[in-house]
Motif scaffolding. Sequence first.
Motif, mmCIF file in Angstrom:
data_model
loop_
_atom_site.group_PDB
_atom_site.id
_atom_site.type_symbol
_atom_site.label_atom_id
_atom_site.label_comp_id
_atom_site.label_asym_id
_atom_site.label_seq_id
_atom_site.Cartn_x
_atom_site.Cartn_y
_atom_site.Cartn_z
ATOM 1 N N UNK A 101 0.774 -1.229 0.000
ATOM 2 C CA UNK A 101 0.000 0.000 0.000
ATOM 3 C C UNK A 101 0.804 1.277 0.000
ATOM 4 N N UNK A 102 2.115 1.191 0.125
ATOM 5 C CA UNK A 102 2.965 2.377 0.166
ATOM 6 C C UNK A 102 3.648 2.573 -1.187
ATOM 7 N N UNK A 103 3.617 3.804 -1.688
ATOM 8 C CA UNK A 103 4.301 4.114 -2.939
ATOM 9 C C UNK A 103 5.803 4.045 -2.722
ATOM 10 N N UNK A 104 6.476 3.129 -3.448
ATOM 11 C CA UNK A 104 7.903 2.924 -3.217
ATOM 12 C C UNK A 104 8.780 3.504 -4.318
ATOM 13 N N UNK A 105 8.265 3.589 -5.537
ATOM 14 C CA UNK A 105 9.057 4.188 -6.610
ATOM 15 C C UNK A 105 8.149 4.528 -7.785
ATOM 16 N N UNK A 106 8.656 5.388 -8.674
ATOM 17 C CA UNK A 106 7.945 5.769 -9.884
ATOM 18 C C UNK A 106 8.889 5.615 -11.076
ATOM 19 N N UNK A 107 9.141 4.377 -11.502
ATOM 20 C CA UNK A 107 10.109 4.128 -12.570
ATOM 21 C C UNK A 107 9.533 4.423 -13.955
ATOM 22 N N UNK A 108 10.426 4.509 -14.936
ATOM 23 C CA UNK A 108 10.039 4.698 -16.337
ATOM 24 C C UNK A 108 9.914 3.367 -17.065
ATOM 25 N N UNK A 109 10.267 2.286 -16.400
ATOM 26 C CA UNK A 109 10.328 0.957 -17.003
ATOM 27 C C UNK A 109 10.198 -0.048 -15.861
ATOM 28 N N UNK A 110 9.500 -1.156 -16.085
ATOM 29 C CA UNK A 110 9.313 -2.118 -14.986
ATOM 30 C C UNK A 110 9.849 -3.504 -15.338
ATOM 31 N N UNK A 111 10.735 -3.608 -16.312
ATOM 32 C CA UNK A 111 11.277 -4.926 -16.664
ATOM 33 C C UNK A 111 11.983 -5.564 -15.469
#
Length: 267
Positions: A101-111
């Motif tokens: 439930x906690x926002x941990x990151x905001x990546x540009x890619x999730x591979x």
Amino acid sequence: MSPSALSFEQLQPCSPQALRQNIAAGRYQGHTSGLGQGRVQANIVILPGDWANEFLRFCTLNRQACPVLDVSEPGDPFLRNLGVAIDIRHEVPRYRVFRHGELSEEPLDIEHLWQDDLVAFALGCSFSFEQPLLEAGIRLRHIDLGRNVAMFRTSIDTRPTARLSGKMVVTMRPMKAAAAIEAIQITGRMPNVHGAPIHIGDPALIGIRSLDAPDYGDAVPVEADEVPVFWACGVTPQSVVQASRPPLCITHAPGCMLVTDLWNSEL
């Protein structure tokens, strides 16, 4: 911004395939309202397999906020019913990763986050009904201002499942009364992208304290001769995830949608 980054204006003429290629290459990280040449846009929710069936039931119970367009096979990163070679690991401008439930990151890619049991859901998006609104001559101020749409967490409860519950999120677009009536008629014919508005007028009646402080997206001014018009929003699952705390959930960043190859007119 990298030297190879492209602007919103440069991407407006792009086909959806070219747009996704530029996004996958890291050349664009912004919102997608007004991009894609009239193609269907989608909210993204990715969950482990032991949560996926329950989330599908949640979507069935809350179809106006969570209309399902496609679901991947477990472990398969491709959404095969929405276009050519759509790899959900790369083709969203920005992602959000929630852990318990906690926002941990905001990546540009999730591979680097992909797992063999992950299931990707594509949900209908209100950006898809903006094209017919514009074609009807209804101005949309966030597009005129080059902003993301304003999104608000409301006091409206979603219909829960055993482990998933939370508040509905809405988008807001200011309109004159006559335009709002026409917008109801147009969007009411598009249930796969949230359908008709859920509320018009006083935001306090659905738990919104101030239109100047959206929970997601950008603030959009409402003029004295306008009313705010609210639609159910595909960011609702992010509100639900924060309340329900599954071990892992990956979504799009609000306003940063997957642009598919389907035409809005098909909906």
